[in-house]
Design an enzyme around this catalytic site. Structure first.
Site, PDB file in Angstrom:
ATOM      1  N   CYS A  94       0.259  -1.347  -0.182  1.00 14.60           N
ATOM      2  CA  CYS A  94      -0.033   0.192   0.070  1.00 14.60           C
ATOM      3  C   CYS A  94       1.097   1.419   0.013  1.00 14.60           C
ATOM      4  O   CYS A  94       0.532   2.090  -0.590  1.00 14.60           O
ATOM      5  CB  CYS A  94      -1.397   0.123   0.962  1.00 14.60           C
ATOM      6  SG  CYS A  94      -2.117  -1.455   0.550  1.00 14.60           S
TER       7      CYS A  94
HETATM    8  N1  LIG Z   1      -3.426  -5.298   1.815  1.00 16.37           N
HETATM    9  C1  LIG Z   1      -4.112  -4.325   2.373  1.00 16.37           C
HETATM   10  O1  LIG Z   1      -3.106  -4.270   3.331  1.00 16.37           O
HETATM   11  C2  LIG Z   1      -5.366  -3.220   2.070  1.00 16.37           C
HETATM   12  C3  LIG Z   1      -5.663  -2.358   3.212  1.00 16.37           C
HETATM   13  C4  LIG Z   1      -6.245  -1.066   1.794  1.00 16.37           C
HETATM   14  C5  LIG Z   1      -6.275  -1.101   1.624  1.00 16.37           C
HETATM   15  N2  LIG Z   1      -5.740  -2.085   0.639  1.00 16.37           N
HETATM   16  C6  LIG Z   1      -6.367  -1.528  -1.071  1.00 16.37           C
HETATM   17  O2  LIG Z   1      -7.243  -2.690  -1.603  1.00 16.37           O
HETATM   18  C7  LIG Z   1      -7.101  -3.780  -2.976  1.00 16.37           C
HETATM   19  C8  LIG Z   1      -7.216  -5.120  -2.889  1.00 16.37           C
HETATM   20  O3  LIG Z   1      -5.572  -4.858  -2.375  1.00 16.37           O
HETATM   21  P1  LIG Z   1      -5.432  -6.822  -1.629  1.00 16.37           P
HETATM   22  O4  LIG Z   1      -4.374  -6.709  -0.827  1.00 16.37           O
HETATM   23  O5  LIG Z   1      -6.300  -7.371  -0.975  1.00 16.37           O
HETATM   24  O6  LIG Z   1      -4.916  -6.684  -3.273  1.00 16.37           O
HETATM   25  P2  LIG Z   1      -4.479  -8.626  -3.562  1.00 16.37           P
HETATM   26  O7  LIG Z   1      -3.799  -8.811  -4.941  1.00 16.37           O
HETATM   27  O8  LIG Z   1      -4.442  -9.382  -2.295  1.00 16.37           O
HETATM   28  O9  LIG Z   1      -6.031  -9.257  -3.848  1.00 16.37           O
HETATM   29  C9  LIG Z   1      -7.202  -9.034  -5.035  1.00 16.37           C
HETATM   30  C10 LIG Z   1      -7.708 -10.048  -5.476  1.00 16.37           C
HETATM   31  O10 LIG Z   1      -8.879  -9.689  -6.527  1.00 16.37           O
HETATM   32  C11 LIG Z   1      -8.952 -11.052  -6.971  1.00 16.37           C
HETATM   33  N3  LIG Z   1      -9.684 -10.477  -8.267  1.00 16.37           N
HETATM   34  C12 LIG Z   1      -8.544  -9.444  -9.817  1.00 16.37           C
HETATM   35  N4  LIG Z   1      -9.966  -9.120 -10.419  1.00 16.37           N
HETATM   36  C13 LIG Z   1     -10.702  -9.523  -9.904  1.00 16.37           C
HETATM   37  C14 LIG Z   1     -12.101  -9.871 -10.738  1.00 16.37           C
HETATM   38  N5  LIG Z   1     -12.347  -8.938 -12.394  1.00 16.37           N
HETATM   39  N6  LIG Z   1     -12.863 -10.436  -9.909  1.00 16.37           N
HETATM   40  C15 LIG Z   1     -12.841 -11.183  -8.994  1.00 16.37           C
HETATM   41  N7  LIG Z   1     -11.660 -10.975  -8.894  1.00 16.37           N
HETATM   42  C16 LIG Z   1     -10.620 -10.683  -8.942  1.00 16.37           C
HETATM   43  C17 LIG Z   1      -7.188 -11.664  -7.328  1.00 16.37           C
HETATM   44  O11 LIG Z   1      -7.497 -12.479  -8.186  1.00 16.37           O
HETATM   45  C18 LIG Z   1      -6.551 -11.735  -5.861  1.00 16.37           C
HETATM   46  O12 LIG Z   1      -7.272 -12.566  -5.476  1.00 16.37           O
HETATM   47  C19 LIG Z   1      -6.209  -2.544  -3.199  1.00 16.37           C
HETATM   48  O13 LIG Z   1      -6.824  -1.287  -3.695  1.00 16.37           O
HETATM   49  C20 LIG Z   1      -4.810  -1.943  -1.695  1.00 16.37           C
HETATM   50  O14 LIG Z   1      -5.054  -1.147  -2.638  1.00 16.37           O
HETATM   51  C21 LIG Z   1      -5.118  -2.757   0.859  1.00 16.37           C
END
Ligand SMILES: NC(=O)c1ccc[n+]([C@@H]2O[C@H](COP(=O)([O-])OP(=O)(O)OC[C@H]3O[C@@H](n4cnc5c(N)ncnc54)[C@H](O)[C@@H]3O)[C@@H](O)[C@H]2O)c1
Length: 432
Positions: free
Chosen positions: A272
């Site tokens: 992030c």
């Molecule tokens: N990881 C963190 O600590 C955190 C904290 C706050 C906000 N965020 C934000 O949240 C969002 C997600 O982050 P994350 O770490 O969970 O990402 P991640 O990559 O772990 O998870 C995203 C998931 O979405 C799936 N995906 C992608 N396209 C898709 C679709 N069209 N339909 C269904 N599934 C689909 C992927 O296969 C993946 O498993 C980002 O924008 C990130 O900046 C992350």
């Protein structure tokens, strides 16, 4: 009136079963809602349905074992979306080629949601939880969903509900948030999202869509700034022989500052902070601004891990042919996530200087191996330390704080800490 009675338990589709999606889904299930995860990665969906989380997060396995197959199910298609009240987009927003947020996954998810909502159904809210630049929900998600749903504007509402959880403490953070931010154009969509969290005790901040998006970026940018600030002060302290941790303890007691995120060290990593600060810089530049402060935050963060390698070389001489133990690969403790971990630039620089690297992490070695296959991975810290010429501590895993005699097996007991965790003698901090 909405067909959803506020306060009722809802049926939710969570799009994306990664860190944010899976933790949110499991916690919403714990709050009593019925949750469908839509995850395009079949292996992840299968793992979720079998009750074993594809990521490590404290408390998550317990939640999954309680709810998977009951009020939490994962699917690889969007077939059931129209039977749910609310969809929450939690897909990734990685950096694009210029450092700006790559919104292609958000767009694709919006298109799929629109197609799924094409047939007549009740009122449905599409909420964005992914971190997206201000304007994205209104100018990308809304038109995409509406276009593919055949323009059902009156029965689809939109909201933006950023997520602030910390990896490693994600379940706890989700269940006990400092605040819940909800952006919406119309109160109805925001009210429905707010009622999702009825079981939690937290202030709710209701704003417009873009303000909600900006609250998330500004929060991450300020936290990252605190870290780079502490590192800069720490680098000066180091030259003066002052312990920056003593300094920041005194600084953080000022209630206007708070003691959090003042830990100097190897810099911030994770999925992030680096990407969100960079995305905010690009956003500012596109608008004709020159975000000098944020650029410096990134610059300090990029230099910091290299200072660790330089300090090691000052202590043990040229690194070519030297054996270096790297303890800690995850970007922080209690997670297996190595995205933008500060161990990465350190390992690359060690290899560039000809060092032989032996690495150990209690949880993240297999993830790091996918990115850096050509170093030695050890099963224990002791294995990495044996006969090493130097050691770099890159993650604040509590078990590293227990190490002492293991360092005696090194060729020379030179330990440089990028995270302040050791309690034994002989460690030297990067900036303390
Ligand atoms: N990881 C963190 O600590 C955190 C904290 C706050 C906000 N965020 C934000 O949240 C969002 C997600 O982050 P994350 O770490 O969970 O990402 P991640 O990559 O772990 O998870 C995203 C998931 O979405 C799936 N995906 C992608 N396209 C898709 C679709 N069209 N339909 C269904 N599934 C689909 C992927 O296969 C993946 O498993 C980002 O924008 C990130 O900046 C992350």
């Amino acid at each position: 009136m909405s067909e959803i009675d506020l306060g009722d338990l809802m049926r939710i589709s969570v799009v994306g079963g990664g860190y944010v999606g899976l933790v949110s889904a499991a916690c919403f299930a714990q709050l009593g809602h019925s949750v469908d995860i839509i995850e395009i990665d079949e292996a992840k969906a299968e793992a979720i349905n079998s009750g074993s989380p594809p990521i490590y997060e404290k408390g998550l396995e317990e939640l999954l074992s309680r709810h998977a197959g009951c009020n939490l199910r994962a699917y690889t298609d969007y077939d059931n979306v129209r039977d749910t009240d609310l969809s929450i987009i939690c897909v990734g927003t990685p950096p694009g080629p210029d450092g700006g947020a790559d919104l292609s996954m958000v767009e694709k998810a919006s298109r799929s949601l629109g197609e799924a909502l094409r047939e007549e159904g009740g009122y449905h809210v599409v909420a964005v939880k992914s971190t997206v630049p201000p304007g994205t929900t209104e100018n990308l998600v809304m038109p995409t969903v509406l276009k593919h749903s055949g323009g059902a504007g009156d029965r689809i509402g939109f909201a933006m509900n950023p997520e602030f959880l910390r990896e490693g403490l994600a379940v706890q953070d989700f269940m006990h948030p400092d605040r819940i931010v909800i952006g919406s154009l119309e109160p109805k969509a925001g009210d429905i999202v707010e009622s999702l969290y009825a079981g939690l005790n937290a202030p709710v901040v209701r704003v417009g869509l873009s303000a909600a998006e900006m609250i998330k970026y500004a929060s991450n940018a300020l936290l990252a700034t605190k870290i780079s600030f502490s590192n800069e002060v720490g680098n000066i302290c180091k030259k003066l022989g002052i312990d920056v941790y003593e300094v920041m303890r005194g600084v953080g007691m000022d209630h206007r500052i708070s003691p959090h995120f003042l830990n100097a060290g190897a810099g911030f990593g994770g999925s992030c902070f680096p990407k969100d600060v960079t995305a905010m810089i690009r956003l500012g530049e596109k608008l004709g601004e020159d975000p000098v402060l944020l650029k410096s935050v990134i610059e300090v963060n990029e230099r910091q891990p290299l200072r660790l390698v330089e300090l090691l070389e000052e202590r043990i001489g040229p690194l070519a042919g030297k054996e270096v133990a790297v303890l800690g690969l995850a970007f922080k403790n209690d997670t297996d996530d190595v995205r933008d971990s500060r161990a990465l630039p350190v390992i690359k620089e060690l290899l560039r200087r000809g060092a032989l690297v032996r690495a150990y992490d209690p949880m993240a070695a297999s993830n790091m191996r996918k990115i850096v296959p050509d170093i030695d991975y050890c099963e224990r810290a002791a294995g990495a330390l044996k006969d090493a010429d130097g050691c770099l501590i890159m993650t604040e895993w509590p078990e590293f704080g227990e190490l002492d005699r293991e360092f005696d097996a090194m060729r020379s007991r030179v330990i440089i800490e990028g995270r302040k965790i050791l309690s034994c003698r002989g460690g030297e901090g990067i900036c303390w």
